[in-house]
Design an enzyme around this catalytic site. Structure first.
Site, PDB file in Angstrom:
ATOM      1  N   SER A  32       0.806  -1.228   0.000  1.00 33.81           N
ATOM      2  CA  SER A  32       0.000   0.000   0.000  1.00 33.81           C
ATOM      3  C   SER A  32       0.835   1.272   0.000  1.00 33.81           C
ATOM      4  O   SER A  32       0.327   2.346  -0.304  1.00 33.81           O
ATOM      5  CB  SER A  32      -0.929   0.019   1.215  1.00 33.81           C
ATOM      6  OG  SER A  32      -0.166  -0.002   2.409  1.00 33.81           O
ATOM      7  N   ASP A 322      -4.004   8.137   7.345  1.00 37.55           N
ATOM      8  CA  ASP A 322      -4.792   7.214   8.157  1.00 37.55           C
ATOM      9  C   ASP A 322      -3.838   6.548   9.141  1.00 37.55           C
ATOM     10  O   ASP A 322      -2.649   6.888   9.172  1.00 37.55           O
ATOM     11  CB  ASP A 322      -5.619   6.230   7.297  1.00 37.55           C
ATOM     12  CG  ASP A 322      -4.774   5.181   6.579  1.00 37.55           C
ATOM     13  OD1 ASP A 322      -3.580   5.020   6.923  1.00 37.55           O
ATOM     14  OD2 ASP A 322      -5.318   4.515   5.667  1.00 37.55           O
ATOM     15  N   HIS A 325      -0.822   5.008   7.110  1.00 34.64           N
ATOM     16  CA  HIS A 325      -0.235   5.560   5.881  1.00 34.64           C
ATOM     17  C   HIS A 325       0.012   7.064   5.971  1.00 34.64           C
ATOM     18  O   HIS A 325      -0.809   7.794   6.513  1.00 34.64           O
ATOM     19  CB  HIS A 325      -1.168   5.277   4.701  1.00 34.64           C
ATOM     20  CG  HIS A 325      -1.463   3.823   4.500  1.00 34.64           C
ATOM     21  ND1 HIS A 325      -2.623   3.235   4.957  1.00 34.64           N
ATOM     22  CD2 HIS A 325      -0.724   2.836   3.939  1.00 34.64           C
ATOM     23  CE1 HIS A 325      -2.596   1.943   4.656  1.00 34.64           C
ATOM     24  NE2 HIS A 325      -1.458   1.673   4.045  1.00 34.64           N
TER      25      HIS A 325
END
Ligand SMILES: *[C@@H]1O[C@H](CO)[C@@H](O)[C@H](O)[C@H]1NC(C)=O
Length: 347
Positions: A32, A322, A325
């Site tokens: 990610s 978040d 991240h």
């Protein structure tokens, strides 16, 4: 005299253009930290193609990037004069025409270990490599055999992963922990990394950047979970990241020695992220210990959604978007730092 200056000026422009054209494409593998939307078409729960993800992206679009805006491959492609965003290979809005100068095979939640990808049903690394093989076929049909070979050889390849092997797999699920000590697990992962690079090399890759781990113990989710340590950074996890990075550097040195004509750069982002977290105000941040989205303590993916009233107004004041991240601002700073290194190595 003025003509001479004009010529000099024009030559400078040509030199700059020429050196940018050294990298015809950016090809991305990983998790990610670099996924631009491949998970959107999977049946995984690990997605981010809804608001408020992407609210600072062009058009406010939630693309599947785990960020309010752009991620490192986008900034890196831009810095090399290629394009401003690197599309996901599985995004049907794009085709080989778009992928010819940049394509992204990354999948949020994946890791070096096949078992890590299994946890949230995402794309394992061996499959990212299979997709890349398929891409090579399409590229050859699109631009012809010779041109495709040149693109494959001159492209810059990015690998960014490893966090999930530790935080989503090793420390969360007992299986690997019962098989390996943390040191053995690091070596197991680096054995897979070694094979992966050799696979890429055999397919023609010659310019590669591998990102190790950032201070993963300082991700807001890990702070929240650190009850024993008063919600400070988890030192054990940060130490694991540091020793993993040191071993990764050894592997990179070995690969550079053993594989003719390859150049592998260690894209170590630990120091810059650690500096940001330690001295946030020096970079213009106000909050480093919790994320912008929702309460900022544990939410990501579907828990970071539009209905939550606590999401911050200005993500530029936050290190993290978040609980797992970085914000676009952090991605920009980290990428700028890395681009200096990459340009020195590949221009
Ligand atoms: C991961 O799975 C693939 C496909 O089943 C297999 O070829 C590969 O050997 C596995 N990797 C490891 C390290 O077990």
């Amino acid at each position: 005299m003025s003509l001479a200056w004009l010529l000099l000026f024009l030559t400078q422009i040509l030199v700059v253009k020429y050196s940018e054209a050294n990298i015809p494409a950016l090809i991305v593998f990983g998790d990610s930290s670099v996924d631009s939307g491949n998970n959107n078409v999977l049946s995984t729960v690990l997605k981010s193609n809804f608001k408020p993800y992407g609210r600072d992206f062009e058009g406010g679009r939630a693309t599947g990037r785990f960020c309010n805006g752009r991620i490192p491959p986008d900034f890196i492609a831009e810095a090399f004069g290629i394009k401003s965003t690197v599309p996901a290979y599985l995004d049907t809005a794009y085709s080989i025409k778009d992928f010819a100068n940049g394509v992204n095979f990354a999948s949020a939640g994946t890791g070096y270990d096949n078992a890590t990808a299994d946890v949230l049903k995402v794309i394992p690394m061996w499959k990212e490599l299979e997709m890349y093989k398929e891409y090579q076929g399409k590229l050859k049909s699109h631009v012809g055999e010779e041109k495709a070979k040149e693109i494959i050889r001159e492209a810059l390849y990015l690998m960014s992963l490893g966090t999930n092997d530790f935080l989503e797999n090793y420390y969360l699920i007992p299986n690997r922990r019962s098989q390996y000590s943390v040191t053995q697990y690091q070596d197991f992962l680096l054995g897979i990394a070694d094979n992966f690079v050799r696979g890429l090399y055999a397919l023609g890759a010659r310019k590669l950047s591998i990102t190790g781990l950032i201070p993963v113990g300082c991700l807001p989710l890990e702070r929240t979970a650190n009850f024993k340590g008063g919600h400070a950074c988890n030192k054990e996890y940060n130490d694991v990241a540091l020793s993993f990075n040191a071993k990764l550097d050894n592997l990179i040195a070995k690969l550079n020695k053993e594989l003719p004509e390859i150049k592998v750069v260690s894209a170590n982002a630990y120091s810059i992220v650690n500096d940001i977290i330690t001295r946030p105000s020096a970079y213009g941040y106000e909050v480093a210990d919790r994320a912008c989205c929702s309460t900022g303590m544990f939410e990501m993916s579907y828990m970071c959604n539009e209905k939550n009233p606590f999401t911050c107004k200005d993500a530029e004041k936050y290190v993290f978007w978040d609980a797992f991240h970085p914000t676009e601002k952090t991605n920009r700073i980290v990428s700028t730092n890395l681009v200096t290194k990459l340009k020195a190595a590949f221009n």
